[in-house]
Design an enzyme around this catalytic site. Structure first.
Site, short mmCIF file in Angstrom:
data_model
loop_
_atom_site.label_atom_id
_atom_site.label_comp_id
_atom_site.label_asym_id
_atom_site.label_seq_id
_atom_site.Cartn_x
_atom_site.Cartn_y
_atom_site.Cartn_z
N ASP A 193 -24.68 -6.37 9.78
CA ASP A 193 -25.57 -7.50 9.50
C ASP A 193 -26.68 -7.16 8.50
OD1 ASP A 193 -26.83 -5.80 11.30
OD2 ASP A 193 -27.44 -7.37 12.70
N ASP A 216 -31.69 -1.93 6.56
CA ASP A 216 -33.15 -1.88 6.41
C ASP A 216 -33.50 -0.48 5.87
OD1 ASP A 216 -35.76 -3.39 7.94
OD2 ASP A 216 -35.91 -1.22 7.80
P1 IMP Z 1 -31.80 0.48 9.62
O1 IMP Z 1 -33.29 0.63 9.49
O2 IMP Z 1 -31.13 0.23 8.28
O3 IMP Z 1 -31.22 1.66 10.33
O4 IMP Z 1 -31.53 -0.80 10.49
C1 IMP Z 1 -31.30 -0.66 11.85
C2 IMP Z 1 -30.95 -1.91 12.54
O5 IMP Z 1 -32.14 -2.63 12.74
C3 IMP Z 1 -30.01 -2.90 11.85
O6 IMP Z 1 -28.67 -2.66 12.10
C4 IMP Z 1 -30.42 -4.19 12.52
O7 IMP Z 1 -29.70 -4.37 13.72
C5 IMP Z 1 -31.86 -3.98 12.85
N1 IMP Z 1 -32.71 -4.72 11.93
C6 IMP Z 1 -33.23 -4.33 10.75
N2 IMP Z 1 -33.94 -5.31 10.19
C7 IMP Z 1 -33.85 -6.37 11.05
C8 IMP Z 1 -34.35 -7.71 11.00
O8 IMP Z 1 -35.03 -8.15 10.06
N3 IMP Z 1 -34.03 -8.50 12.06
C9 IMP Z 1 -33.28 -8.08 13.11
N4 IMP Z 1 -32.77 -6.84 13.18
C10 IMP Z 1 -33.07 -5.99 12.15
MG MG Z 2 -27.56 -3.95 13.80
#
Ligand code: IMP
Ligand code: MG
Length: 182
Positions: A105, A108
């Site tokens: 999805d 981040d």
């Molecule tokens: P990462 O920081 O790329 O490891 O993101 C980790 C996880 O945080 C993602 O897979 C999402 O499930 C969740 N996440 C990051 N940004 C958002 C957001 O804006 N809304 C909801 N979940 C988020």
């Molecule tokens: Mg996720």
């Protein structure tokens, strides 16, 4: 205190309307159809947040697919994400020699997708690509390989279209954001 406590009680505002989300998902499916013509793919849905994106996209694929589901949840209450994720549902089918596409999805920091792709690589797929609905380029902390991308967005906290805040808002048909106090 959790970094997102201030978002509780906020009403979601539209970020990307349903019609634009659907149009982009169709384009991504067409790209995948072209790139994988004559091949068979294993489509991996990263639960929970990707389930609607995944369901909408795979229904527009005209190549043979097998669906797999990988449940992950980030370790909560960490000030700085380590990218270490807890596997809540594993894939029991072998991925060896399969053409695998992972559907996620949101990217981040990028740590979660990197963790997932590194762990899937150890299963020796014939190829491994990623299809991501949303990327927050300003939040990246690591280099990530994204082969198919829906939209680049800002730093806003996104909900809807499968994506939650504290388990809520997954059923919204559009992508929305929760506004911080100013
Ligand atoms: P990462 O920081 O790329 O490891 O993101 C980790 C996880 O945080 C993602 O897979 C999402 O499930 C969740 N996440 C990051 N940004 C958002 C957001 O804006 N809304 C909801 N979940 C988020
Ligand atoms: Mg996720």
């Amino acid at each position: 205190m959790h970094m997102y406590d201030e978002l509780s009680g906020k009403q979601p505002k539209i970020l990307i309307p349903e019609i634009k989300v659907q149009a982009r998902v169709t384009e991504l499916a067409q790209e995948i159809n072209q790139d994988y013509r004559g091949k068979e793919i294993t489509a991996v849905c990263i639960l929970k947040g990707s389930f609607i994106f995944f369901a909408d996209l795979i229904r527009q694929l005209d190549i043979p697919i097998t669906c797999e589901f990988l449940g992950v949840s980030s370790y909560a209450n960490k000030m700085v994400s380590s990218g270490e994720v807890k596997v809540t549902l594993d894939i029991n089918e072998p991925l060896e020699n399969k053409h695998v596409i992972v559907f996620e999805d949101i990217v981040d920091s990028g740590l979660t997708l990197n963790y997932i792709t590194n762990s899937l690589k150890t299963r020796k797929p014939a190829s491994l690509k990623s299809c991501v609905l949303l990327l927050k380029p300003e939040c990246l902390k690591t280099q990530v390989d994204i082969d198919y991308l829906g939209f680049k967005i800002g730093k806003e906290f996104v909900v809807g279209y499968g994506i939650d805040f504290s388990g809520k808002f997954r059923g919204l048909p559009y992508l929305a954001y929760l506004e911080h106090d100013h």
